[in-house]
Motif scaffolding. Sequence first.
Motif, PDB file in Angstrom:
ATOM      1  N   UNK A 244       0.813  -1.231   0.000  1.00 57.33           N
ATOM      2  CA  UNK A 244       0.000   0.000   0.000  1.00 57.33           C
ATOM      3  C   UNK A 244       0.842   1.275   0.000  1.00 57.33           C
ATOM      4  N   UNK A 245       1.979   1.248   0.717  1.00 58.17           N
ATOM      5  CA  UNK A 245       2.863   2.416   0.745  1.00 58.17           C
ATOM      6  C   UNK A 245       3.447   2.682  -0.632  1.00 58.17           C
ATOM      7  N   UNK A 246       3.878   1.614  -1.299  1.00 59.84           N
ATOM      8  CA  UNK A 246       4.423   1.750  -2.651  1.00 59.84           C
ATOM      9  C   UNK A 246       3.364   2.307  -3.598  1.00 59.84           C
ATOM     10  N   UNK A 247       2.155   1.764  -3.497  1.00 61.98           N
ATOM     11  CA  UNK A 247       1.073   2.206  -4.365  1.00 61.98           C
ATOM     12  C   UNK A 247       0.776   3.679  -4.158  1.00 61.98           C
ATOM     13  N   UNK A 248       0.718   4.106  -2.909  1.00 64.43           N
ATOM     14  CA  UNK A 248       0.403   5.508  -2.612  1.00 64.43           C
ATOM     15  C   UNK A 248       1.552   6.429  -3.005  1.00 64.43           C
ATOM     16  N   UNK A 249       2.779   5.957  -2.890  1.00 67.47           N
ATOM     17  CA  UNK A 249       3.932   6.766  -3.305  1.00 67.47           C
ATOM     18  C   UNK A 249       3.901   6.994  -4.810  1.00 67.47           C
ATOM     19  N   UNK A 250       3.592   5.938  -5.560  1.00 64.58           N
ATOM     20  CA  UNK A 250       3.517   6.069  -7.011  1.00 64.58           C
ATOM     21  C   UNK A 250       2.319   6.896  -7.453  1.00 64.58           C
ATOM     22  N   UNK A 251       1.319   6.993  -6.578  1.00 59.48           N
ATOM     23  CA  UNK A 251       0.128   7.801  -6.868  1.00 59.48           C
ATOM     24  C   UNK A 251       0.265   9.233  -6.373  1.00 59.48           C
TER      25      UNK A 251
ATOM     26  N   UNK B 279      10.356   9.416   0.301  1.00 62.14           N
ATOM     27  CA  UNK B 279       9.846   8.070   0.030  1.00 62.14           C
ATOM     28  C   UNK B 279       9.361   7.945  -1.409  1.00 62.14           C
ATOM     29  N   UNK B 280       8.667   8.973  -1.892  1.00 67.31           N
ATOM     30  CA  UNK B 280       8.201   8.952  -3.278  1.00 67.31           C
ATOM     31  C   UNK B 280       9.374   8.841  -4.243  1.00 67.31           C
ATOM     32  N   UNK B 281      10.418   9.609  -3.973  1.00 71.28           N
ATOM     33  CA  UNK B 281      11.582   9.587  -4.852  1.00 71.28           C
ATOM     34  C   UNK B 281      12.233   8.213  -4.852  1.00 71.28           C
ATOM     35  N   UNK B 282      12.386   7.619  -3.655  1.00 71.78           N
ATOM     36  CA  UNK B 282      13.002   6.290  -3.553  1.00 71.78           C
ATOM     37  C   UNK B 282      12.191   5.246  -4.311  1.00 71.78           C
ATOM     38  N   UNK B 283      10.873   5.281  -4.129  1.00 69.67           N
ATOM     39  CA  UNK B 283      10.009   4.298  -4.786  1.00 69.67           C
ATOM     40  C   UNK B 283      10.061   4.473  -6.307  1.00 69.67           C
ATOM     41  N   UNK B 284      10.039   5.716  -6.780  1.00 69.74           N
ATOM     42  CA  UNK B 284      10.084   5.948  -8.223  1.00 69.74           C
ATOM     43  C   UNK B 284      11.406   5.488  -8.822  1.00 69.74           C
TER      44      UNK B 284
ATOM     45  N   UNK C 157       6.944  12.977 -11.631  1.00 72.54           N
ATOM     46  CA  UNK C 157       5.613  12.628 -11.129  1.00 72.54           C
ATOM     47  C   UNK C 157       5.186  11.308 -11.769  1.00 72.54           C
ATOM     48  N   UNK C 158       4.037  10.804 -11.382  1.00 72.86           N
ATOM     49  CA  UNK C 158       3.525   9.576 -11.978  1.00 72.86           C
ATOM     50  C   UNK C 158       2.664   9.872 -13.207  1.00 72.86           C
ATOM     51  N   UNK C 159       2.646  11.144 -13.629  1.00 71.68           N
ATOM     52  CA  UNK C 159       1.845  11.513 -14.789  1.00 71.68           C
ATOM     53  C   UNK C 159       2.663  11.444 -16.086  1.00 71.68           C
ATOM     54  N   UNK C 160       1.998  11.029 -17.132  1.00 73.64           N
ATOM     55  CA  UNK C 160       2.599  10.971 -18.456  1.00 73.64           C
ATOM     56  C   UNK C 160       1.946  12.026 -19.347  1.00 73.64           C
ATOM     57  N   UNK C 161       2.699  12.468 -20.344  1.00 72.20           N
ATOM     58  CA  UNK C 161       2.223  13.511 -21.244  1.00 72.20           C
ATOM     59  C   UNK C 161       1.939  12.915 -22.621  1.00 72.20           C
ATOM     60  N   UNK C 162       0.706  13.079 -23.066  1.00 72.90           N
ATOM     61  CA  UNK C 162       0.323  12.699 -24.426  1.00 72.90           C
ATOM     62  C   UNK C 162       0.115  13.959 -25.253  1.00 72.90           C
ATOM     63  N   UNK C 163       0.378  13.866 -26.548  1.00 67.26           N
ATOM     64  CA  UNK C 163       0.218  15.020 -27.438  1.00 67.26           C
ATOM     65  C   UNK C 163      -0.832  14.712 -28.497  1.00 67.26           C
ATOM     66  N   UNK C 164      -1.793  15.615 -28.618  1.00 67.24           N
ATOM     67  CA  UNK C 164      -2.812  15.507 -29.661  1.00 67.24           C
ATOM     68  C   UNK C 164      -2.640  16.682 -30.612  1.00 67.24           C
ATOM     69  N   UNK C 165      -2.098  16.452 -31.811  1.00 74.53           N
ATOM     70  CA  UNK C 165      -1.882  17.561 -32.753  1.00 74.53           C
ATOM     71  C   UNK C 165      -3.183  18.037 -33.385  1.00 74.53           C
ATOM     72  N   UNK C 166      -3.275  19.332 -33.599  1.00 75.45           N
ATOM     73  CA  UNK C 166      -4.424  19.920 -34.286  1.00 75.45           C
ATOM     74  C   UNK C 166      -3.906  20.597 -35.545  1.00 75.45           C
ATOM     75  N   UNK C 167      -4.350  20.136 -36.700  1.00 75.53           N
ATOM     76  CA  UNK C 167      -3.902  20.679 -37.970  1.00 75.53           C
ATOM     77  C   UNK C 167      -4.786  21.869 -38.376  1.00 75.53           C
ATOM     78  N   UNK C 168      -4.281  22.727 -39.253  1.00 73.62           N
ATOM     79  CA  UNK C 168      -5.021  23.950 -39.602  1.00 73.62           C
ATOM     80  C   UNK C 168      -6.449  23.722 -40.067  1.00 73.62           C
ATOM     81  N   UNK C 169      -6.716  22.583 -40.711  1.00 77.90           N
ATOM     82  CA  UNK C 169      -8.073  22.342 -41.213  1.00 77.90           C
ATOM     83  C   UNK C 169      -8.922  21.508 -40.249  1.00 77.90           C
TER      84      UNK C 169
END
Length: 346
Positions: A32-39, A48-53, A106-118
């Motif tokens: 549970x500690x590991x799970x909460x650290x990653x969250x 602790x978060x840094x160590x777990x990551x 952080x435990x967040x990832x970045x996704x990119x959604x491109x928007x084209x001119x049209x």
Amino acid sequence: MPKSNPPSDGLPRDGKKPTLKTIAKASGMAVPTVSRALSDAPDISEATKKKVREIADALGYVPNRAGVRLRTGRTNVISLVMSAEREMMTQTARLLTSLGLALRETHYHLNVSPVFPDDDPLRAVRYIVENQTADCVIFNQVEPEDKRAEYLIERNFPFATHGRTKWADQHPYYDFDNFAFSELSLAELAARGRRNIVLLAPPLAQNYANDMVNGARHAAKALGIQLHVARQVQSNGLYKDLRNWAAQKHREDPTIDGFLCASTNATMSVVAGMESCGCTVGQEFDVVAKEGLHMLKFVRPEIIVVQEDIEATGVFLAKAALQAIKSPELPPQQFLEVPTEFVTWE
């Protein structure tokens, strides 16, 4: 058959996909500690978060997105919806890099959604919300009554903007004070004796373009100089089109002696166009440019440059997005970058 040597970091690896239990065993912590650290739980210390990551990264742990979503209702993803116009890709890349660096720990990832001119800009945002593919959306090229912002506010979906909408008091944003940029720029041009100025602005449907135009008009009136706002072209146009336009403007009115440009691309194109007519920047004319890169002074030291801090923009928007996700009850994080000086040549 000889035995393989254990990993140099001393962490257990048996060829199986690492799990929370694997990290717990390696760290000596409870699952549970590991799970909460990653969250990124607030009751877990940063150490602790840094160590777990670090252990999770060393083991090659990749969270099961479906499982995370079932347990927490979150995707641990922030989606960047950005323009894919060719003339803006360099600045977009810098913003993407700064956002990615800010989210790396952080435990967040970045996704990119491109928007084209049209494309319809709302379509990408609607897809994210309806399919729950992210916990927050970040977008730019903001309009005063931006349909994306209106849609997200109505659905109470976290978002942050690079720029301000008419509902800016209700959402996180990072913005550059383009009104102040125009005032500062025209004052400098006037101080250098320039009296006939052309503003090459972004598309006028966007909020920051209106701020830029209004600031320039206000300053021109106060300084008693002429100002023309370009109508046939915009600062995100193609190099060759802007170069040809600048040359034609000079042929039509040789008394034009100053330009105010909203982008690096526009500035380089204007200088090239004027130089094709035998004019030299810093002599027959001056140019003030807003730049998120560090390029123009190396190309032409005579160009007057106001720097926009794209790195700070990305870091701020990442933090603002995380707060919007985790603590929506708090006031939204907002920042207005006000330019006060010009870049000096080193």
